[in-house]
Design a protein around this motif. Sequence first.
Motif, PDB file in Angstrom:
ATOM      1  N   ARG A 270     -23.878  44.278 120.486  1.00 33.31           N
ATOM      2  CA  ARG A 270     -25.241  44.183 119.965  1.00 33.31           C
ATOM      3  C   ARG A 270     -25.308  44.513 118.473  1.00 33.31           C
ATOM      4  O   ARG A 270     -26.127  43.941 117.750  1.00 33.31           O
ATOM      5  CB  ARG A 270     -26.160  45.121 120.747  1.00 33.31           C
ATOM      6  N   GLY A 271     -24.464  45.420 118.022  1.00 34.27           N
ATOM      7  CA  GLY A 271     -24.495  45.811 116.620  1.00 34.27           C
ATOM      8  C   GLY A 271     -23.563  45.023 115.726  1.00 34.27           C
ATOM      9  O   GLY A 271     -23.507  45.281 114.515  1.00 34.27           O
ATOM     10  N   ALA A 272     -22.832  44.063 116.285  1.00 38.28           N
ATOM     11  CA  ALA A 272     -21.839  43.321 115.512  1.00 38.28           C
ATOM     12  C   ALA A 272     -22.483  42.251 114.641  1.00 38.28           C
ATOM     13  O   ALA A 272     -23.533  41.683 114.973  1.00 38.28           O
ATOM     14  CB  ALA A 272     -20.824  42.674 116.456  1.00 38.28           C
ATOM     15  N   SER A 273     -21.841  41.946 113.524  1.00 36.79           N
ATOM     16  CA  SER A 273     -22.270  40.824 112.686  1.00 36.79           C
ATOM     17  C   SER A 273     -21.898  39.505 113.334  1.00 36.79           C
ATOM     18  O   SER A 273     -22.565  38.483 113.108  1.00 36.79           O
ATOM     19  CB  SER A 273     -21.617  40.923 111.307  1.00 36.79           C
ATOM     20  N   ALA A 274     -20.847  39.515 114.121  1.00 34.46           N
ATOM     21  CA  ALA A 274     -20.405  38.312 114.840  1.00 34.46           C
ATOM     22  C   ALA A 274     -19.407  38.735 115.902  1.00 34.46           C
ATOM     23  O   ALA A 274     -18.869  39.851 115.869  1.00 34.46           O
ATOM     24  CB  ALA A 274     -19.773  37.295 113.888  1.00 34.46           C
ATOM     25  N   VAL A 275     -19.166  37.828 116.843  1.00 35.77           N
ATOM     26  CA  VAL A 275     -18.149  38.030 117.864  1.00 35.77           C
ATOM     27  C   VAL A 275     -17.196  36.842 117.820  1.00 35.77           C
ATOM     28  O   VAL A 275     -17.636  35.683 117.748  1.00 35.77           O
ATOM     29  CB  VAL A 275     -18.775  38.153 119.270  1.00 35.77           C
ATOM     30  N   VAL A 276     -15.898  37.131 117.840  1.00 37.67           N
ATOM     31  CA  VAL A 276     -14.867  36.100 117.971  1.00 37.67           C
ATOM     32  C   VAL A 276     -14.280  36.243 119.360  1.00 37.67           C
ATOM     33  O   VAL A 276     -13.795  37.326 119.724  1.00 37.67           O
ATOM     34  CB  VAL A 276     -13.767  36.266 116.906  1.00 37.67           C
ATOM     35  N   THR A 277     -14.329  35.183 120.159  1.00 38.67           N
ATOM     36  CA  THR A 277     -13.954  35.325 121.564  1.00 38.67           C
ATOM     37  C   THR A 277     -13.324  34.062 122.110  1.00 38.67           C
ATOM     38  O   THR A 277     -13.501  32.968 121.553  1.00 38.67           O
ATOM     39  CB  THR A 277     -15.197  35.690 122.401  1.00 38.67           C
ATOM     40  N   ASP A 278     -12.594  34.205 123.198  1.00 39.40           N
ATOM     41  CA  ASP A 278     -12.219  33.053 124.015  1.00 39.40           C
ATOM     42  C   ASP A 278     -12.688  33.273 125.458  1.00 39.40           C
ATOM     43  O   ASP A 278     -12.271  32.594 126.376  1.00 39.40           O
ATOM     44  CB  ASP A 278     -10.717  32.767 123.964  1.00 39.40           C
ATOM     45  N   LEU A 296     -13.134  30.723 120.069  1.00 40.01           N
ATOM     46  CA  LEU A 296     -11.850  30.226 119.592  1.00 40.01           C
ATOM     47  C   LEU A 296     -11.155  29.433 120.700  1.00 40.01           C
ATOM     48  O   LEU A 296     -10.159  29.855 121.272  1.00 40.01           O
ATOM     49  CB  LEU A 296     -10.996  31.414 119.133  1.00 40.01           C
ATOM     50  N   ARG A 297     -11.746  28.286 120.997  1.00 43.05           N
ATOM     51  CA  ARG A 297     -11.240  27.393 122.031  1.00 43.05           C
ATOM     52  C   ARG A 297     -11.601  25.956 121.656  1.00 43.05           C
ATOM     53  O   ARG A 297     -12.575  25.739 120.930  1.00 43.05           O
ATOM     54  CB  ARG A 297     -11.878  27.727 123.397  1.00 43.05           C
ATOM     55  N   PRO A 298     -10.876  24.971 122.190  1.00 41.86           N
ATOM     56  CA  PRO A 298     -11.220  23.574 121.914  1.00 41.86           C
ATOM     57  C   PRO A 298     -12.368  23.072 122.776  1.00 41.86           C
ATOM     58  O   PRO A 298     -12.876  21.970 122.559  1.00 41.86           O
ATOM     59  CB  PRO A 298      -9.926  22.816 122.243  1.00 41.86           C
ATOM     60  N   ASN A 299     -12.788  23.882 123.763  1.00 39.90           N
ATOM     61  CA  ASN A 299     -13.830  23.449 124.689  1.00 39.90           C
ATOM     62  C   ASN A 299     -14.508  24.684 125.255  1.00 39.90           C
ATOM     63  O   ASN A 299     -14.023  25.801 125.111  1.00 39.90           O
ATOM     64  CB  ASN A 299     -13.228  22.602 125.828  1.00 39.90           C
ATOM     65  N   THR A 300     -15.628  24.454 125.931  1.00 35.80           N
ATOM     66  CA  THR A 300     -16.291  25.539 126.655  1.00 35.80           C
ATOM     67  C   THR A 300     -16.953  24.974 127.906  1.00 35.80           C
ATOM     68  O   THR A 300     -17.484  23.862 127.880  1.00 35.80           O
ATOM     69  CB  THR A 300     -17.334  26.255 125.782  1.00 35.80           C
ATOM     70  N   GLU A 301     -16.891  25.739 128.990  1.00 35.15           N
ATOM     71  CA  GLU A 301     -17.597  25.382 130.217  1.00 35.15           C
ATOM     72  C   GLU A 301     -19.052  25.819 130.152  1.00 35.15           C
ATOM     73  O   GLU A 301     -19.802  25.603 131.100  1.00 35.15           O
ATOM     74  CB  GLU A 301     -16.905  26.004 131.435  1.00 35.15           C
ATOM     75  N   ARG A 302     -19.451  26.380 129.023  1.00 37.72           N
ATOM     76  CA  ARG A 302     -20.824  26.861 128.833  1.00 37.72           C
ATOM     77  C   ARG A 302     -21.454  26.226 127.595  1.00 37.72           C
ATOM     78  O   ARG A 302     -21.867  26.917 126.657  1.00 37.72           O
ATOM     79  CB  ARG A 302     -20.823  28.394 128.721  1.00 37.72           C
TER      80      ARG A 302
END
Length: 365
Positions: A270-278, A296-302
Amino acid sequence: MALVLHVTGARPNFPKAAPVLEGLTAYDVEQLLVHTGQHYDDKMSDIFFRQLGIPKPDVNLGVGSGAHGAQTAKVMEALEQLFTDRRPDLVVVYGDVNSTVAAALVASKMGITFAHVEAGLRSFDMTMPEEINRLVTDRLSDLLLTTSVDAIAHLGNEGTDPDKIHFVGNPMIDTLLKNKDRFDSAAAREEVGLEGDYIVATLHRPGNVDDPDDVAELVAAMHAVADQAQVVIPLHPRGRARLEEAGFLDHPKMRVIDPLGYLEFMGLVRGASAVVTDSGGVQEETTILGVPCLTLRPNTERPVTITHGTNQLVTRESLPERVREVLATGPLTEWDTPPLWDGHAGERIARILARSVGVARRGEG
């Protein structure tokens, strides 16, 4: 009295199951909560039950970790015995982990009706074990409970009987909204020792951390991110070795911490400037919290988190520049959120499940 048996097994399952368990308490059903033990240490499972007010599991199968086939087989063997002993009227599975598909296979072979919460999500990437789990589980399901409109479309394209499909919203967002006031960003920042802007990272997908060349590229990209802001990444000790060997921690602004409980992690996000995730779930949580999410993925199921949220897909090459843009823009003040992500998915799911086993609300005969 009808018996509804819930199968959970890994960290992402627990905030999805909590609203359904609560919703079903309004109906004349007996509930049995099964934890397969796929995630078995405190920070990956037990703490979720305490923090989210989920009843202690009635059964813990304790299967532990292992290769995909071995782990799935252990869960199937244990569930087959449990289903034989208890003979539930309905089995409910969650998400896309190995415990999910194991329960689906056993219930289907035993002729037990089962429901899939979070049905219809597709990445169309068959290198992801989760995609295989989703496809198999949905193909066998009697009730498909979807979180987004695109999931309905995927199931329709696969020839699923429309009478089985129910658009209910996202129960994980029920949990987030219920606990949002408990997400203490200041406490999380103090606990980790962060000052100024920071970025949260969660990285574990094979496409990012298995191949040495991929790991080298990931390290270079994340160091370029850390040049711009502090980076904090919760990482289980067993998952650190490869990243450490590749020099992931060789940057003064890169901070690796142990996995956090739900409330602590969400406070940090909640306090982050951004999130980097897979991760999948983080894409959804940031969508509601209004935190920019760089997946950080070529696709997302969401994909709904991109069309109705704060998420965008990035490559290792583009990541540093996307971070630069996000930091320059600053905190978001307005953003879209997906339909029915309103905190009432658990109630809608409970109503459908109760109807499927022919029971009424308590006190209504």
